[in-house]
Design an enzyme around this catalytic site. Sequence first.
Site, PDB file in Angstrom:
ATOM      1  N   ARG A 149       0.822  -1.218   0.000  1.00 51.00           N
ATOM      2  CA  ARG A 149       0.000   0.000   0.000  1.00 51.00           C
ATOM      3  C   ARG A 149       0.851   1.260   0.000  1.00 51.00           C
ATOM      4  O   ARG A 149       0.360   2.339  -0.309  1.00 51.00           O
ATOM      5  CB  ARG A 149      -0.990  -0.028   1.169  1.00 51.00           C
ATOM      6  CG  ARG A 149      -2.231  -0.828   0.809  1.00 51.00           C
ATOM      7  CD  ARG A 149      -3.049  -1.193   2.003  1.00 51.00           C
ATOM      8  NE  ARG A 149      -2.479  -2.322   2.709  1.00 51.00           N
ATOM      9  CZ  ARG A 149      -2.556  -2.514   4.005  1.00 51.00           C
ATOM     10  NH1 ARG A 149      -3.185  -1.651   4.759  1.00 51.00           N
ATOM     11  NH2 ARG A 149      -2.002  -3.577   4.547  1.00 51.00           N
ATOM     12  N   GLU A 167       5.338  -9.003  16.263  1.00 54.39           N
ATOM     13  CA  GLU A 167       4.768  -9.440  17.545  1.00 54.39           C
ATOM     14  C   GLU A 167       4.875 -10.967  17.667  1.00 54.39           C
ATOM     15  O   GLU A 167       5.290 -11.496  18.691  1.00 54.39           O
ATOM     16  CB  GLU A 167       3.308  -8.989  17.601  1.00 54.39           C
ATOM     17  CG  GLU A 167       2.753  -8.939  18.984  1.00 54.39           C
ATOM     18  CD  GLU A 167       1.304  -8.473  18.967  1.00 54.39           C
ATOM     19  OE1 GLU A 167       0.858  -7.935  17.934  1.00 54.39           O
ATOM     20  OE2 GLU A 167       0.643  -8.668  20.002  1.00 54.39           O
TER      21      GLU A 167
HETATM   22  P1  AMP Z   1       4.140  -1.658  11.687  1.00 53.59           P
HETATM   23  O1  AMP Z   1       5.393  -2.306  11.198  1.00 53.59           O
HETATM   24  O2  AMP Z   1       3.617  -2.269  12.962  1.00 53.59           O
HETATM   25  O3  AMP Z   1       4.256  -0.147  11.782  1.00 53.59           O
HETATM   26  O4  AMP Z   1       3.007  -2.008  10.630  1.00 53.59           O
HETATM   27  C1  AMP Z   1       2.886  -1.259   9.514  1.00 53.59           C
HETATM   28  C2  AMP Z   1       2.305  -2.051   8.355  1.00 53.59           C
HETATM   29  O5  AMP Z   1       1.213  -2.888   8.736  1.00 53.59           O
HETATM   30  C3  AMP Z   1       1.802  -1.086   7.317  1.00 53.59           C
HETATM   31  O6  AMP Z   1       2.250  -1.534   6.047  1.00 53.59           O
HETATM   32  C4  AMP Z   1       0.301  -1.133   7.441  1.00 53.59           C
HETATM   33  O7  AMP Z   1      -0.274  -1.103   6.168  1.00 53.59           O
HETATM   34  C5  AMP Z   1      -0.021  -2.416   8.179  1.00 53.59           C
HETATM   35  N1  AMP Z   1      -0.958  -2.236   9.326  1.00 53.59           N
HETATM   36  C6  AMP Z   1      -0.667  -2.432  10.632  1.00 53.59           C
HETATM   37  N2  AMP Z   1      -1.711  -2.189  11.425  1.00 53.59           N
HETATM   38  C7  AMP Z   1      -2.732  -1.827  10.622  1.00 53.59           C
HETATM   39  C8  AMP Z   1      -4.096  -1.421  10.839  1.00 53.59           C
HETATM   40  N3  AMP Z   1      -4.644  -1.359  12.064  1.00 53.59           N
HETATM   41  N4  AMP Z   1      -4.835  -1.081   9.765  1.00 53.59           N
HETATM   42  C9  AMP Z   1      -4.290  -1.136   8.520  1.00 53.59           C
HETATM   43  N5  AMP Z   1      -3.035  -1.509   8.249  1.00 53.59           N
HETATM   44  C10 AMP Z   1      -2.247  -1.857   9.275  1.00 53.59           C
END
Ligand code: AMP
Length: 175
Positions: free
Chosen positions: A61, A98
């Site tokens: 995305r 996680e």
């Molecule tokens: P992080 O590495 O935890 O910052 O996760 C980021 C990635 O996970 C991004 O590419 C987001 O598109 C996806 N992501 C994580 N949590 C969500 C959420 N609640 N809604 C949509 N996409 C999420």
Amino acid sequence: MISDRLDKAIREVPNFPKEGINFKDITPLLMDAELTNGIIDAFINQLNRVKLDAIVGIESRGFLFGFLLANKMGIPFVPIRKVGKLPGETLKYKYDLEYGSAEVEIHKNDIQKEWNILVHDDLLATGGTACAVAELIQQLGAKVAGFAFVVALDFLNGKSKLRAYSDNIISLKDY
Ligand code: AMP
């Protein structure tokens, strides 16, 4: 205000892709050409003091607005992908999730040493993915000039992790 327009358009999907996750679905934004232009303009306004040589977007995305933004700014867009998708010579980085781990990679010849790079994804959650990308950029001898997200889940404190790489963190809608 762009944040209000985003709030109205983003679709919340409870318990997707698993129990307890409130998924922020950005696909409705892609159906609204005016809002999409508003997103790109808001990024450009907030980046007006930042010198950038390229934008790196995170699969998948992060490709949507990242490529449009780079194209409008007249600078290269470089994709970051999950391992096994890029055909050229790559640099990989493995990081903890996680549960379990993930690995991302970049075409290493796409990035020039000393370049100032903007890291872009649709959404910042824990910041683990964006930090992994920042590591790749630094290992290639380039600089992380900033981060730009459409959405940030502030209650997960991702921004505090990213400050180790740059204080320049833009998000258009915070939850
Ligand atoms: P992080 O590495 O935890 O910052 O996760 C980021 C990635 O996970 C991004 O590419 C987001 O598109 C996806 N992501 C994580 N949590 C969500 C959420 N609640 N809604 C949509 N996409 C999420």
